[in-house]
Design an enzyme around this catalytic site. Structure first.
Site, mmCIF file in Angstrom:
data_model
loop_
_atom_site.group_PDB
_atom_site.id
_atom_site.type_symbol
_atom_site.label_atom_id
_atom_site.label_comp_id
_atom_site.label_asym_id
_atom_site.label_seq_id
_atom_site.Cartn_x
_atom_site.Cartn_y
_atom_site.Cartn_z
ATOM 1 N N TYR A 120 -11.533 -2.931 1.914
ATOM 2 C CA TYR A 120 -12.241 -3.039 3.195
ATOM 3 C C TYR A 120 -13.522 -2.227 3.061
ATOM 4 C CZ TYR A 120 -7.801 -4.649 5.232
ATOM 5 O OH TYR A 120 -6.665 -5.344 5.517
ATOM 6 N N GLU A 163 -5.861 -8.479 0.509
ATOM 7 C CA GLU A 163 -6.471 -8.056 1.784
ATOM 8 C C GLU A 163 -7.923 -7.744 1.482
ATOM 9 O OE1 GLU A 163 -4.618 -5.114 4.345
ATOM 10 O OE2 GLU A 163 -2.611 -5.746 3.710
ATOM 11 N N GLU A 168 0.802 -1.243 0.000
ATOM 12 C CA GLU A 168 0.000 0.000 0.000
ATOM 13 C C GLU A 168 0.835 1.295 0.000
ATOM 14 O OE1 GLU A 168 -2.962 -0.115 3.132
ATOM 15 O OE2 GLU A 168 -3.943 -1.858 2.268
ATOM 16 N N GLN A 175 -7.936 -10.283 8.877
ATOM 17 C CA GLN A 175 -6.811 -11.160 9.068
ATOM 18 C C GLN A 175 -7.284 -12.434 9.765
ATOM 19 O OE1 GLN A 175 -3.593 -8.970 10.952
ATOM 20 N NE2 GLN A 175 -3.741 -7.303 9.472
HETATM 21 O O1 AHR Z 1 -5.270 -5.171 7.944
HETATM 22 C C1 AHR Z 1 -4.914 -3.960 8.562
HETATM 23 C C2 AHR Z 1 -4.169 -3.011 7.639
HETATM 24 O O2 AHR Z 1 -5.039 -2.579 6.635
HETATM 25 C C3 AHR Z 1 -2.971 -3.565 6.909
HETATM 26 O O3 AHR Z 1 -1.814 -3.519 7.656
HETATM 27 C C4 AHR Z 1 -2.864 -2.641 5.727
HETATM 28 O O4 AHR Z 1 -2.234 -3.220 4.623
HETATM 29 C C5 AHR Z 1 -4.308 -2.235 5.466
HETATM 30 O O5 AHR Z 1 -4.436 -0.884 5.227
#
Ligand code: AHR
Length: 479
Positions: free
Chosen positions: A256, A298, A191, A334
């Site tokens: 996310y 992610e 990122e 995670q």
């Molecule tokens: O998963 C938490 C964080 O979210 C990670 O470290 C990062 O890559 C993302 O922004």
């Protein structure tokens, strides 16, 4: 019988059927064509991610100076195909040499990503041991924030070269590991397009560095696959692909989602699908072919709690089943304690709702993804940029030619109504007994339960009522 008497009976039957089945939405028409294979699903789409963040590694996987074997037992049940480590944001300040050798000699370091001290008792050798214990392929993300190409290439040496081949290979042997670790997947930073990242930069500068990192790492071991940092910005991706394209094998995307509304959260996988399709289009335009694959390395909700988060995860897997040629890896962010699949704390070790979704997909999906046409009633989502038409019923189907098994994953996003699905399986004559599992719960924000529903009989056209807010898995032998 008088008309009044008949009316009473019909009314009573109506009430009984509403109580028994809940309210029903319009019928969903589904066609599954056994000859129409969309592609081979890479099992890495059911992958994971662990970061030195909060209590994911320390206090999660690792307790004191050893693994937490209760956590490992839960992880093994997921048959984890691939494991990304050490970050995340943490990777952009991590120097791998701090985490090898005798534990008492390893320095504790202050980590700028999460502003905490890392004891370095969990390093490369421990990570590889962890992957071996849970049977996962290791995927290491190198430091392109404060690290150098030389440091990254040395890490490949340490992991992959045979004893006697180099200084770093011999260091691994000295640390107790004669055999190379054979780490095939290597991330080129994390990122770096964002100012929250050590090493924040622009696409051109990142691409030039990524090219150099990848080149030097592959000079150590030409068999490795490298994954460049991509994002939901076609301009960034274009630049990275144009400059570093010939040197990389994957480009990543992170996503996310957060929204208070249930319907928006379960719609989010379609926003991810739109982003992934856009990335595929950019790969084609920038490189002229589809050699470079996507690592969706992610993904999650920012608040992954309750049944709704499990339905979101099911939506992600159905969506990934639709894109098997493009997305070759995906990693839930995670695995333990941080937006987790598994919680480990003073109350013990336990799974969260999405854990069961991983189990269902990992255990029951076959290697081939089939084309599924779904005609479902829809609603409109407005939270993820523009308007997205969201089918209440979302279905994917997979095939295993070796075992002759067909699996159908039915996600009913409807919060209130059961949805009857009229399913037509083309190119199949016959009758079969199917096993059925249902993931559901009383309240979309509450706990989930997975029930084995007993066998049902399947014919080329059959009906199945998918209960409100549920995931149903139907699996049967079709030949
Ligand atoms: O998963 C938490 C964080 O979210 C990670 O470290 C990062 O890559 C993302 O922004």
């Amino acid at each position: 019988m008088s008309e009044i008497g008949l009316g009473k009976i019909i009314f009573a039957l109506l009430i009984v059927s509403l109580i028994t089945y809940g309210e029903k939405g319009g019928e969903t028409k589904v066609t599954i064509d056994l000859r129409n294979i969309v592609g081979e699903i890479n099992p890495h789409i059911y992958g994971h991610f662990i970061e030195h963040l909060d209590r994911c590694v320390y206090g999660g996987i690792w307790r004191g100076n050893d693994f937490n074997y209760e956590v490992l037992a839960l992880i093994k049940e997921l048959y984890p195909p691939i494991m990304r480590w050490p970050g995340g944001n943490f990777a952009s300040g991590y120097h791998w040499m701090d985490g090898i050798g005798p534990v008492e000699k390893r320095p504790a370091r202050f980590d700028l990503a999460w502003r905490t001290t890392d004891p370095n008792t969990f390093g490369t050798d421990e990570f590889i041991k962890f992957c071996q214990l849970v049977n996962a392929e290791p995927y290491i993300c190198v430091n392109m924030g404060s690290g150098t190409a030389e440091e990254a290439a040395n890490w490949v040496e340490y992991c992959n070269l045979p004893a006697g081949a180099s200084y770093y290979a011999d260091l691994r042997v000295k640390n107790g590991n004669e055999q190379p670790f054979g780490v095939k997947y290597w991330g080129l930073g994390n990122e770096v397009y964002g100012d929250w990242q050590i090493g924040h930069t622009d696409a051109r500068n990142y691409a030039l560095s990524a090219r150099e990192f990848s080149k030097r790492m592959k000079w150590v071991d030409p068999s490795i696959k490298t994954i460049a940092v991509g994002c939901d910005d076609p301009q960034w991706n274009w630049e990275v692909l144009r400059i570093a394209g010939p040197y990389i094998d994957y480009i990543s995307l992170h996503a996310y989602y957060d929204h208070p509304d249930y319907y928006e959260r379960v719609a989010a996988p379609l926003a991810a699908e739109r982003s992934l399709k856009r990335l595929t289009a950019t790969i084609l335009a920038a490189t002229g072919d589809n050699r470079i694959k996507i690592a969706f390395d992610e993904w999650n909700l920012w608040r992954p709690w309750g049944l709704v988060s499990a339905l979101f995860s099911a939506g992600i897997f159905n969506m990934l089943h639709r894109l098997p040629k493009d997305v070759h890896m995906a990693n839930y962010a995670q695995l333990v304690n941080v937006l987790p699949l598994i919680i480990a704390d003073e109350k013990g070790e336990r799974p969260t709702p999405s854990y069961f979704v991983f189990q269902l997909y990992r255990r029951h999906s076959g290697p081939l993804s089939l084309k599924v046409d779904v005609e479902s009633e829809t609603y409109v989502s407005r939270a993820w940029g523009g308007e997205i038409e969201v089918p209440y019923v979302d279905i994917s189907a997979t095939l295993d030619k070796t075992t002759g098994k067909l699996t159908i994953f039915i996600l009913n996003r409807d919060k209130e109504k059961d949805r009857e699905c009229a399913i037509n399986i083309r190119d199949w004559q016959g009758k079969a007994e199917a096993e059925v599992w249902e993931l559901n719960g009383k309240d979309v924000e509450g706990d989930v339960e997975v029930k084995e529903k007993g066998k049902i009989t399947i014919t080329p056209t059959f009906k199945y009522v998918a209960p409100a807010h549920s995931l149903t898995v139907i699996k049967f032998q079709f030949c």
